[in-house]
Motif scaffolding. Structure first.
Motif, mmCIF file in Angstrom:
data_model
loop_
_atom_site.group_PDB
_atom_site.id
_atom_site.type_symbol
_atom_site.label_atom_id
_atom_site.label_comp_id
_atom_site.label_asym_id
_atom_site.label_seq_id
_atom_site.Cartn_x
_atom_site.Cartn_y
_atom_site.Cartn_z
ATOM 1 N N SER A 7 0.784 -1.253 0.005
ATOM 2 C CA SER A 7 -0.032 -0.124 0.101
ATOM 3 C C SER A 7 0.951 1.351 0.189
ATOM 4 N N LEU A 8 2.228 1.202 0.616
ATOM 5 C CA LEU A 8 2.981 2.346 0.550
ATOM 6 C C LEU A 8 3.259 2.695 -0.946
ATOM 7 N N MET A 9 3.582 1.775 -1.750
ATOM 8 C CA MET A 9 3.693 1.956 -3.226
ATOM 9 C C MET A 9 2.508 2.383 -3.856
ATOM 10 N N GLN A 10 1.374 1.772 -3.338
ATOM 11 C CA GLN A 10 0.083 2.389 -4.144
ATOM 12 C C GLN A 10 0.062 3.866 -4.105
ATOM 13 N N GLY A 11 0.680 4.604 -3.189
ATOM 14 C CA GLY A 11 0.287 5.875 -2.980
ATOM 15 C C GLY A 11 1.418 6.577 -3.904
ATOM 16 N N VAL A 12 2.668 6.231 -3.880
ATOM 17 C CA VAL A 12 3.858 6.637 -4.695
ATOM 18 C C VAL A 12 3.893 6.554 -6.057
ATOM 19 N N ALA A 13 3.529 5.304 -6.571
ATOM 20 C CA ALA A 13 3.609 5.052 -8.049
ATOM 21 C C ALA A 13 2.624 5.872 -8.998
ATOM 22 N N PRO A 14 1.471 6.154 -8.645
ATOM 23 C CA PRO A 14 0.522 7.116 -9.723
ATOM 24 C C PRO A 14 1.472 8.480 -9.691
ATOM 25 N N ILE A 57 12.565 9.495 -6.519
ATOM 26 C CA ILE A 57 12.788 8.418 -7.733
ATOM 27 C C ILE A 57 13.137 8.837 -8.952
ATOM 28 N N MET A 58 12.388 10.078 -9.374
ATOM 29 C CA MET A 58 12.795 10.855 -10.429
ATOM 30 C C MET A 58 14.126 11.313 -10.479
ATOM 31 N N GLU A 59 14.631 11.852 -9.526
ATOM 32 C CA GLU A 59 16.091 12.364 -9.468
ATOM 33 C C GLU A 59 16.963 11.079 -9.661
ATOM 34 N N GLY A 88 3.578 13.921 1.064
ATOM 35 C CA GLY A 88 4.836 13.098 1.298
ATOM 36 C C GLY A 88 5.015 11.907 0.132
ATOM 37 N N GLN A 89 3.967 11.393 -0.651
ATOM 38 C CA GLN A 89 4.170 10.732 -1.623
ATOM 39 C C GLN A 89 4.728 11.463 -2.839
ATOM 40 N N ARG A 90 4.411 12.759 -3.021
ATOM 41 C CA ARG A 90 5.156 13.618 -3.955
ATOM 42 C C ARG A 90 6.808 13.675 -3.534
ATOM 43 N N ILE A 91 7.001 13.787 -2.355
ATOM 44 C CA ILE A 91 8.437 13.787 -2.207
ATOM 45 C C ILE A 91 9.168 12.779 -2.446
ATOM 46 N N VAL A 132 4.822 8.989 -9.718
ATOM 47 C CA VAL A 132 5.925 8.801 -10.550
ATOM 48 C C VAL A 132 5.533 8.414 -12.181
ATOM 49 N N LYS A 133 4.439 7.645 -12.304
ATOM 50 C CA LYS A 133 3.921 7.429 -13.381
ATOM 51 C C LYS A 133 3.705 8.739 -14.242
ATOM 52 N N LYS A 134 2.721 9.631 -13.632
ATOM 53 C CA LYS A 134 2.474 10.910 -14.120
ATOM 54 C C LYS A 134 3.799 11.765 -14.632
ATOM 55 N N MET A 135 4.804 11.815 -13.615
ATOM 56 C CA MET A 135 5.889 12.487 -14.014
ATOM 57 C C MET A 135 6.866 11.831 -15.084
ATOM 58 N N LEU A 136 7.078 10.379 -15.212
ATOM 59 C CA LEU A 136 7.427 9.894 -16.332
ATOM 60 C C LEU A 136 7.144 10.217 -17.601
ATOM 61 N N PHE A 137 5.485 10.055 -17.678
ATOM 62 C CA PHE A 137 4.948 10.255 -19.096
ATOM 63 C C PHE A 137 5.085 11.634 -19.368
ATOM 64 N N LYS A 138 5.015 12.605 -18.399
ATOM 65 C CA LYS A 138 4.655 13.944 -18.883
ATOM 66 C C LYS A 138 6.091 14.389 -19.240
ATOM 67 N N GLN A 139 7.128 14.115 -18.584
ATOM 68 C CA GLN A 139 8.523 14.634 -18.768
ATOM 69 C C GLN A 139 9.180 13.866 -19.972
ATOM 70 N N TYR A 140 9.170 12.762 -19.893
ATOM 71 C CA TYR A 140 9.889 11.909 -20.928
ATOM 72 C C TYR A 140 9.328 10.900 -21.891
ATOM 73 N N LYS A 141 7.889 10.884 -21.585
ATOM 74 C CA LYS A 141 6.905 10.041 -22.601
ATOM 75 C C LYS A 141 7.141 8.591 -22.208
ATOM 76 N N ILE A 142 7.653 8.300 -21.034
ATOM 77 C CA ILE A 142 8.064 6.902 -20.362
ATOM 78 C C ILE A 142 6.657 6.340 -20.057
#
Length: 533
Positions: A330-337, A518-520, A510-513, A339-349
């Motif tokens: 459940s900790l990853m369930q809050g963080v993963a969304p 992870i993105m760094e 906290g999830q955004r932090i 990271v997914k948005k950032m990856l697709f928005k910045q790098y289209k991954i």
């Protein structure tokens, strides 16, 4: 005592059911009969009275008349065909045919039959000629049909030969493809052999370097021997000086690079000369180490204490065609969304999130993470990074196959089994040549759970160091430590709440932090740069 006869008042009279009795039972001297017997007797009487011989004959006559009336036409036709006369107009019923008329008719019939026979012979001769001609035409047609069939069979054979030729062509093409594949394989083998030769050359270079190092070590040994000999000479010289001039100072000889001595060493040498003779001999040794220094080229490299012997993991480099796989609780369930948005928005991954609440590595029967990760990696070869966030549901006793009782948390058996499960995930990752970023579980409010996270993080870190994978600590990012829990991050402007009141999960901030951390760790590389290289 006198007993009186008592009659019950509730005594009922016997009820006679006359419904089932025959009406004749009212007469005297007759027996009662049942209803079934009466019915059978009545039916038998009716059958006896109706089915008499006269009655049957009348019925048969009526049916015959009716049938005659219905089928009179068919009877007339049958009479005409058999007796060649009309049934209603002829007088055959009253008069008999005479024998003479019968003979005349017979003779006339014979002559007619002879004439008919001659006529039939003529017809047969005519028909025979016509039949011969028709048979010839039929034979010609049969021959033509056979020729057509033969031509069709020849065409089929030609088509089969064409198919066989096409199959042979395909086989030749397949042989050519196989030959090309063999050539490619041979080229690959040549490349592998060339790589092996390069590796052998590198090994030879390493051996030569080792030989040089051994020669350097021999030089160092020879120089040490020289130092020992110089020490002996200095001892003798020091003894003579200590006898004649006890308060004199030792002048240090110059080396190839010049006089290498510090002011502090000189002061210590001057101070020690004034002491007794046995002490001076030991101090000469210390000074001698300064007198004959080793050249820098011959000195072996010494690693500082801060440098770790384990090599650092390779940086995480991703392109647009790569995918990221998120696995956790459940900790990853809050963080993963995030990271997914950032990856697709910045790098289209693109990325895949299979995180599931209340899961871990302790109970594989409930959810088997090593198997799930292996299946997904083999299914999608475009995955190049695995992000794992597990541990919050694991610090408990769990059953082990072959043991009657559960393995206790932190016991040797428990640690062995848990390390095997971590290693199985890392083996699957290495098999598919994928990098791992494992997030450490943060501090917890409950002391027992917090101690479990400290223990599990040591296991995660030690196993990841063996495979040179990335391990990201989270306490510093969330502003807490395992010694002191804190739900807020203090900044210059305000306090930011990063943990929920349960002391386990994170707030959206906290999830955004954690998502930014992870993105760094990820380095994006464009496809153009990859092709150019």
């Amino acid at each position: 005592m006198e007993y009186k006869k008592s009659f019950s008042k509730n005594k009922k009279k016997a009820y006679l059911n006359l419904k089932w009795q025959c009406p004749n039972a009212l007469n005297k001297g007759t027996f009662k009969r049942s209803r079934k017997f009466v019915k059978n007797n009545v039916i038998s009487e009716i059958v006896r009275s109706t089915l008499s011989a006269r009655y049957i004959c009348v019925i048969l006559l009526l049916t015959a008349i009716v049938l005659m009336a219905i089928y009179y036409k068919s009877i007339l036709i049958y009479w005409q065909q058999t007796y060649h006369s009309d049934l209603l107009d002829s007088d055959t019923f009253a008069q008999d045919v005479s024998s003479e008329e019968f003979d005349k008719d017979a003779s006339e019939g014979i002559t007619d039959s002879q004439n008919n026979f001659v006529f039939t012979e003529k017809n047969i001769t005519n028909l025979s000629d016509e039949s011969i001609k028709s048979l010839e035409t039929i034979e010609e047609r049969q021959l033509e049909s056979k020729e057509d069939k033969l031509s069709l069979n020849e065409n089929k054979l030609d088509s089969k030969e064409g198919k066989q030729n096409s199959k042979e062509d395909k086989l030749n093409l397949n042989k050519e493809k196989l030959d090309s594949k063999d050539a490619k394989q041979s080229s690959k083998e040549d490349k592998v052999n060339s790589k092996e030769n390069k590796l052998n050359l590198n090994e030879n270079k390493l051996d030569s370097k080792e030989g040089k190092q051994n020669s350097k070590e021999a030089k160092l040994d020879s120089e040490e021997d020289k130092q020992e000999s110089t020490e002996d000479i200095l001892k003798i010289f020091r003894d003579e000086i200590s006898v004649e001039l006890p308060k004199s100072k030792i002048i240090q000889p110059e080396t190839k690079q010049g006089t290498i001595s510090n002011t502090e060493d000189k002061i210590e040498a001057d101070r020690k000369v004034n002491q007794k003779v046995p002490q001076s001999s030991t101090e000469v040794k210390t000074s001698e180490t300064q007198v004959t220094p080793i050249d820098r080229n011959d000195q072996p490299e010494v690693l500082p204490d801060d440098v770790s012997l384990v090599a650092e993991p390779i940086p995480i480099v991703l392109t647009q065609n790569d995918k990221v796989f998120f696995a956790g609780d459940s900790l990853m369930q809050g963080v993963a969304p995030y990271v997914k948005k950032m990856l697709f928005k910045q790098y289209k991954i693109e990325s895949i999130d299979l995180s599931k609440r209340s899961t871990g590595l302790s109970y594989p029967k409930a959810f088997d993470w090593p198997k799930t990760i292996n299946d997904k990696l083999s299914e999608d070869p475009s995955i190049k990074l695995l992000v794992v966030f597990l541990g919050a549901n694991d610090p408990w006793d769990f059953p082990v196959k072959g043991y009657a009782t559960n393995a206790r948390f932190k016991s040797k058996l428990w640690e062995k089994q848990y390390r095997l499960r971590i290693a199985s995930i890392l083996e699957h990752v290495q098999k598919h040549s994928i990098q791992v970023l494992w997030l450490a579980p943060p501090c917890m409010r409950k002391q027992k759970l917090n101690d479990g996270m400290v223990y599990l993080n040591k296991l995660y870190q030690s196993e990841l160091e063996k495979t040179q994978q990335h391990f990201l600590t989270t306490n510093e990012l969330l502003g807490c430590s395992y010694e002191k829990f804190n739900s807020y991050i203090e900044t210059n402007k305000e306090k930011i709440k990063v943990r929920v009141d349960d002391g386990v999960h994170f707030t959206p901030s906290g999830q955004r932090i954690l998502a930014k951390a992870i993105m760094e760790k990820i380095i994006f590389k464009k496809l153009e740069d990859v092709h150019s290289e």
